[in-house]
Design a protein around this motif. Structure first.
Motif, PDB file in Angstrom:
ATOM      1  N   THR A 133      68.519  56.672   6.916  1.00  0.00           N
ATOM      2  CA  THR A 133      68.240  55.247   7.563  1.00  0.00           C
ATOM      3  C   THR A 133      66.929  55.082   7.856  1.00  0.00           C
ATOM      4  N   ASP A 134      66.326  55.833   8.131  1.00  0.00           N
ATOM      5  CA  ASP A 134      64.741  55.908   8.551  1.00  0.00           C
ATOM      6  C   ASP A 134      63.716  55.372   7.363  1.00  0.00           C
ATOM      7  N   VAL A 135      64.429  55.259   6.231  1.00  0.00           N
ATOM      8  CA  VAL A 135      63.593  54.951   4.947  1.00  0.00           C
ATOM      9  C   VAL A 135      63.370  53.386   5.064  1.00  0.00           C
ATOM     10  N   ASP A 136      62.311  52.872   4.988  1.00  0.00           N
ATOM     11  CA  ASP A 136      61.853  51.576   5.160  1.00  0.00           C
ATOM     12  C   ASP A 136      61.092  51.271   3.608  1.00  0.00           C
ATOM     13  N   ALA A 137      61.640  50.706   2.848  1.00  0.00           N
ATOM     14  CA  ALA A 137      61.090  50.707   1.220  1.00  0.00           C
ATOM     15  C   ALA A 137      59.904  49.779   1.270  1.00  0.00           C
ATOM     16  N   SER A 138      59.656  48.934   2.387  1.00  0.00           N
ATOM     17  CA  SER A 138      58.259  48.111   2.393  1.00  0.00           C
ATOM     18  C   SER A 138      57.161  49.178   2.698  1.00  0.00           C
ATOM     19  N   GLY A 139      57.475  50.140   3.569  1.00  0.00           N
ATOM     20  CA  GLY A 139      56.377  50.951   4.055  1.00  0.00           C
ATOM     21  C   GLY A 139      56.050  51.920   2.988  1.00  0.00           C
ATOM     22  N   ILE A 140      56.842  52.240   1.846  1.00  0.00           N
ATOM     23  CA  ILE A 140      56.603  53.098   0.649  1.00  0.00           C
ATOM     24  C   ILE A 140      56.304  52.206  -0.637  1.00  0.00           C
ATOM     25  N   PHE A 141      56.467  51.230  -0.378  1.00  0.00           N
ATOM     26  CA  PHE A 141      56.326  50.071  -1.717  1.00  0.00           C
ATOM     27  C   PHE A 141      54.845  50.112  -2.203  1.00  0.00           C
ATOM     28  N   ALA A 142      54.686  50.099  -3.622  1.00  0.00           N
ATOM     29  CA  ALA A 142      53.164  50.093  -4.207  1.00  0.00           C
ATOM     30  C   ALA A 142      53.484  49.309  -5.438  1.00  0.00           C
TER      31      ALA A 142
END
Length: 1004
Positions: A133-142
């Motif tokens: 639940t901690d995965v924030d796709a915007s924070g790992i998006f490239a």
């Protein structure tokens, strides 16, 4: 005259001006605004509005205006789109674009290796590492322009992207496919929440089954609800904190299978969540059930390829179900549309995104309307994700996301020219901007005068001079430069060589003839080439097979219906005080036994002649493992929270096979991997119904316990899960009920106590609302388990296997336990050394209620014969023996008031046998469940012929696909994994059974 329009070479993309003043500029800043006007286009704003000869104006990446009377700004770059179409770019709700795929290590539960019992995630997170639940796709998006290009080329301009890993996957990011900095393409940082049944890269042992994944999700919903009001009691739990924050977002569940979709939807129903369901491609096989979910589906276009079945040995190993699915899968979207089920379309699951448009056109060929296809790629996904104010149509104020095509977007000959994303142009096949095909008038002038030729251009590299004779010409056109050479007669070669450029209305240039004389030439468009029918590509109307229930050769085109049936003049085995009655009639009405007697009559009843035949109650298998997607949740020693009911598989061919052996009810047990396993499910073998339709309604709930070798696992030197000894098994039981006792007291004192699904089930046992069936062998363990039960005020309802039961039958009788055993199994492991074939008879003579069970998919087809063995081994009467597979299991399962004997008012679960049912020669001719004939030996023979014909048809169709040059894949055998008591499931999200017809293969 045809107009030719060149995109100005200077009309290149300008640097975007935005709030990125905070980013340093390496060079000279370019603050020019982007403004374009696309004129004379056919603009499809949305599925309801199409504008002819219209203009679209964009500025700074947004749509400024669109319509037929639009003012063109003075600073706009004007692009003539005559004969072009403009559509909104597509939106994909199921992508992992821009997200690095996590490393997929060896995962899952393996009973031969040490288990990882605890999460290895660092930080204040929950106990299970499959919950991301901690995965924030915007924070790992490239931004990845290479991958973006493949999606843009397929028409996509916006994607919802998330990390496809785990059971709870965190949040997704909505982003465009522009080649800009991440902060400029992200439209919504936390746009969605994602879930699946697959634990993904988690190496933690729990869950190891489908039902374990479901239990984990259910428990997490309960934990998160409790956490809202009790954070101090829990401390910091970031997993639950993020879970709660994500519940307001659109909830997307990756099901990938028709039955998994129903499982997911039921979780949603339980907790008030409507999931958007990611499909897998077989949902068309259960449209009624899919519609009942009320969900919107995300449909992939990843169709199975035809198999290379030229070798008949390869062909016979492919199941009919697989061949039927190959033929029918492309029709899924069209069938969803026809049924009125809302859906979007995704490029997910395709190995090559280049196949997307071809597969989409195939879906249209198979019944999907073009308008629904466009809606499913634009408005529907944009609306679901709350972004229709930004994308999904061509309207003022929205992002300038649109594709330019040469014709209607889904037409076979249409070419995608450009995809504009946030006002930036991305070429797809821009050399096709000015279509070159057509007939031209070519005028060549030289010193000797001028001459006119007729030129037919087929494509950018093929043309011919048309006259008295057709003269081949060498021709090439790259969108700007033209080269043409031809001879005046067939005998001369390249007598004229021309080159030039295209202008707004013609071609013109210079050239030389064979003698080297200079020439000047022009060419003007005359007309389009006449459409020619290509017989090789002529498409016949699509003819498909039929959906059957289940989806294999033995399924029903229409589900069978309950009938009024009168069986005449049979030998009736009542299992009641009347015993066997010769020459007797039985009337079945409204699913019940309505009358038993001689010379009965009933107007309108279906008459079945039972002369010389035997009518018995349906066989009941007290211990079975068929019809389930997973059997063991073996990761922990106590898993009372998991439920077989959560992962029933109605497609299992063993349902049909066991009907052919007279079985009408089966008790589907959890496996024996742990001391306290999962909750069981009693089913009726209603072949063709869905998973809920299989359930024996109103039956008492049971749970599986286990003792001995399977639990302590001393056969594995790497076992690190407690217990490791038989006395440890006893201690686990004692500890579990100590915890359940404390939990029950806490609930009574404070109703807001955190719910625990595991302890809920144990409390039900103590309160005699759930009953135990216990895997057992050794007398000492059996005795110890009865003592534990008596300590906490309940009884062990049934000891199953119980091969040393003859040693402790007296204790079992006092305790009040039933016995469910094998007729003559022994010597298959150490703890069955003392097994004897007289066991069942000895326990019966001690006064126990004794059942003979199968614990085996194949043996269940001949339980009548297994029962007969106790006539030989122990001298039981025929009726005593047959009761061990009918009335006795009904008593053990607390359903003797409904089934197990032939008595007026009971359920009409009946079997008509060709001979004495204890004979090895007896065949079940008709098996009836609730007054519905689910197996008929005559129909079975007819189906075998139909299966042969249908297999032949589909094999020939696959061969034709290969012959026509279509892509084929090597033939794949279709395996069915038959689960048994000790199987440990290698779980990765879902379990499917392919093999459905007589050609299947099985693996134990």
């Amino acid at each position: 005259m045809k107009k030719w329009t060149l995109l100005l070479a200077g009309c290149t993309l300008l640097s975007r001006l935005s709030a990125q003043e905070t980013f340093p500029v390496n060079g000279v800043a370019d603050k020019r605004e982007q403004c374009y006007a696309f004129t004379h286009a056919t603009i499809v704003k949305d599925i309801k509005t199409t504008l002819q000869d219209a203009t679209l104006v964009i500025r700074k990446g947004k749509i400024v205006s669109v319509g037929n009377d639009v003012s063109i700004p003075k600073d706009a770059v004007v692009i003539n789109c005559k004969s072009k179409y403009i559509y909104p770019s597509f939106v994909d709700l199921y992508s992992d674009y821009g997200i690095t795929a996590p490393q997929r290590e060896a995962r899952g539960f393996d009973f031969r290796a040490p288990a990882q019992l605890n999460s290895n995630q660092k930080g204040a997170y929950g106990w299970n590492q499959a919950l991301h639940t901690d995965v924030d796709a915007s924070g790992i998006f490239a931004v990845d322009d290479n991958k973006a290009k493949t999606l843009r080329d397929a028409g996509f301009g916006t994607v919802l992207s998330h990390q496809k890993d785990g059971i709870a996957r965190g949040t997704g990011v909505l982003a465009t496919l522009a080649n800009e900095k991440e902060n400029l393409v992200i439209l919504k940082e936390k746009a969605s929440a994602h879930y699946s049944f697959s634990k993904g890269t988690s190496t933690q042992s729990y869950p190891s089954s489908v039902m374990g994944s479901i239990a984990l999700l259910r428990q997490t919903y309960l934990d998160a609800k409790w956490y809202k009001g009790n954070p101090t009691a829990e401390g910091v739990n970031l997993t639950l904190q993020y879970w709660n924050e994500e519940q307001t977002l659109p909830q997307i569940f990756e099901a990938n299978d028709k039955w998994a979709a129903l499982r997911a939807d039921r979780i949603g129903d339980e907790f008030g969540v409507q999931y958007i369901l990611k499909a897998g491609g077989n949902e068309y096989q259960r449209l009624k059930e899919m519609k009942a979910t009320g969900a919107t589906f995300i449909l992939p276009l990843n169709y199975p390829q035809a198999m290379d079945v030229e070798d008949p040995n390869d062909a016979r190993a492919v199941s009919l179900a697989d061949m039927k699915n190959w033929e029918m899968a492309p029709a899924e979207a069209g069938l969803f549309e026809k049924e009125g089920i809302p859906f979007t379309i995704t490029a997910a699951d395709l190995k090559d995104t280049k196949q997307f448009i071809a597969n989409l056109r195939k879906a249209i060929e198979y019944g999907l309307s073009e308008s629904k296809a466009l809606e499913a790629l634009t408005k529907t996904p944009a609306t679901l994700i709350g972004a229709y104010d930004k994308v999904g149509s061509i309207e003022t104020g929205k992002l300038a996301n649109f594709i330019i095509t040469t014709g209607p977007v889904f037409a076979e000959k249409t070419t995608f020219l450009q995809n504009w994303v946030q006002g930036d142009k991305y070429d797809v096949k821009n050399d096709g901007w000015s279509p070159v095909t057509g007939t031209y008038s070519v005028t060549v002038k030289g010193a000797a005068g001028s001459k006119t030729y007729t030129l037919d251009v087929k494509n950018e590299n093929s043309a011919s001079i048309i006259g008295t004779d057709t003269i081949p010409a060498k021709f090439s056109f790259d969108g700007k430069l033209v080269k043409l050479s031809f001879g005046e007669t067939k005998k001369s070669r390249s007598s004229i060589r021309l080159s030039g450029v295209s202008s707004d209305s013609s071609w013109q240039g210079n050239g030389v003839d064979t003698a080297g004389n200079n020439l000047y030439w022009t060419a003007a468009f005359v007309k389009a080439l006449a459409e020619t029918k290509d017989s090789a590509r002529h498409k016949m109307p699509v003819k498909l097979g039929k959906v059957t229930y289940p989806f294999d050769g033995y399924g029903w085109e229409e589900l069978p219906k309950q009938e009024t049936i009168l069986i005449k003049n049979a030998t009736v085995w009542t299992n009641e005080k009347d015993g066997k009655i010769e020459g007797t009639d039985v009337l079945v009405k409204n699913g019940k036994i309505a009358a038993i007697g001689k010379n009965l009559s009933e107007a309108g009843a279906r008459i079945i002649d039972g002369t010389g035949k035997h009518l018995t109650p349906g066989i009941i298998d007290e211990h079975s493992h068929i019809a389930a997607a997973s059997i063991n949740e073996g990761a922990q020693s106590v898993t009372a929270e998991v439920r077989i009911a959560d992962n029933l598989n109605p497609d299992d061919i063993n349902i049909y096979r066991q009907l052919s052996g007279g079985v009408t009810s089966s008790h589907i047990l959890h496996g024996s991997a742990n001391t306290i396993g999962g909750q069981t499910q009693l089913i009726k073998l209603r072949w063709g119904l869905d998973d809920d339709g299989l359930k024996f309604k109103g039956a008492d709930p049971f749970i599986k316990f286990a003792l001995g070798e399977n639990v302590k696992r001393t056969t594995s030197q790497n076992n690190n899960r407690f217990p490791d000894t038989r006395m440890g098994v006893e201690q686990v039981l004692n500890d579990a009920f100590e915890r359940a006792t404390a939990y029950q007291k806490a609930l009574a004192a404070d109703p807001t106590t955190r719910r625990d699904l595991e302890l809920d089930a144990l409390v039900e046992i103590m309160n005699k609302k759930r009953f135990i069936t216990c895997h057992s062998y050794v007398q000492s363990e059996i005795t110890a388990t009865m003592r534990i039960a008596e300590k906490y005020g309940f009884r062990v309802n049934t000891f199953t296997h119980i091969l040393e039961g003859y040693k402790v039958a007296d204790k079992m009788k006092v305790h009040g336990a039933n016995a469910s055993t094998f007729s003559d199994w022994w010597a298959y492991k150490v703890e069955v050394t003392d097994a004897i074939p007289y066991n069942a008879a000895l326990m019966t003579k001690m006064g126990l209620n004794v059942c003979i069970n199968s614990d085996d998919a194949e043996m269940a087809r001949r339980l009548n014969q297994e029962a007969a063995k106790s006539v030989k081994y122990g001298g039981l009467t025929e009726e005593e023996a047959f009761k061990m597979v009918t009335l006795n299991p009904a008593k053990a399962l607390h359903v003797e008031d409904k089934v197990g004997s032939i008595k007026t008012g009971k359920d009409a679960d009946l079997v008509l046998w060709s001979a004495n049912p204890l004979s090895i020669y007896a065949k079940a001719e008709k098996t009836i469940v609730d007054g519905t004939v689910y197996y008929d030996i005559d129909r079975d023979q007819q189906l075998r012929k139909q299966i042969t014909a249908e297999r032949t048809r589909l094999v020939n169709k696959m061969l034709a696909e290969k012959k026509a040059g279509g892509a084929v894949t090597p033939a794949r055998p279709s395996f069915q994994v038959i689960l048994s008591c000790g199987d440990h499931d290698h779980h990765d999200g879902l379990f499917t059974v392919d093999a459905g017809d007589e050609m299947n293969n099985t693996t134990n």
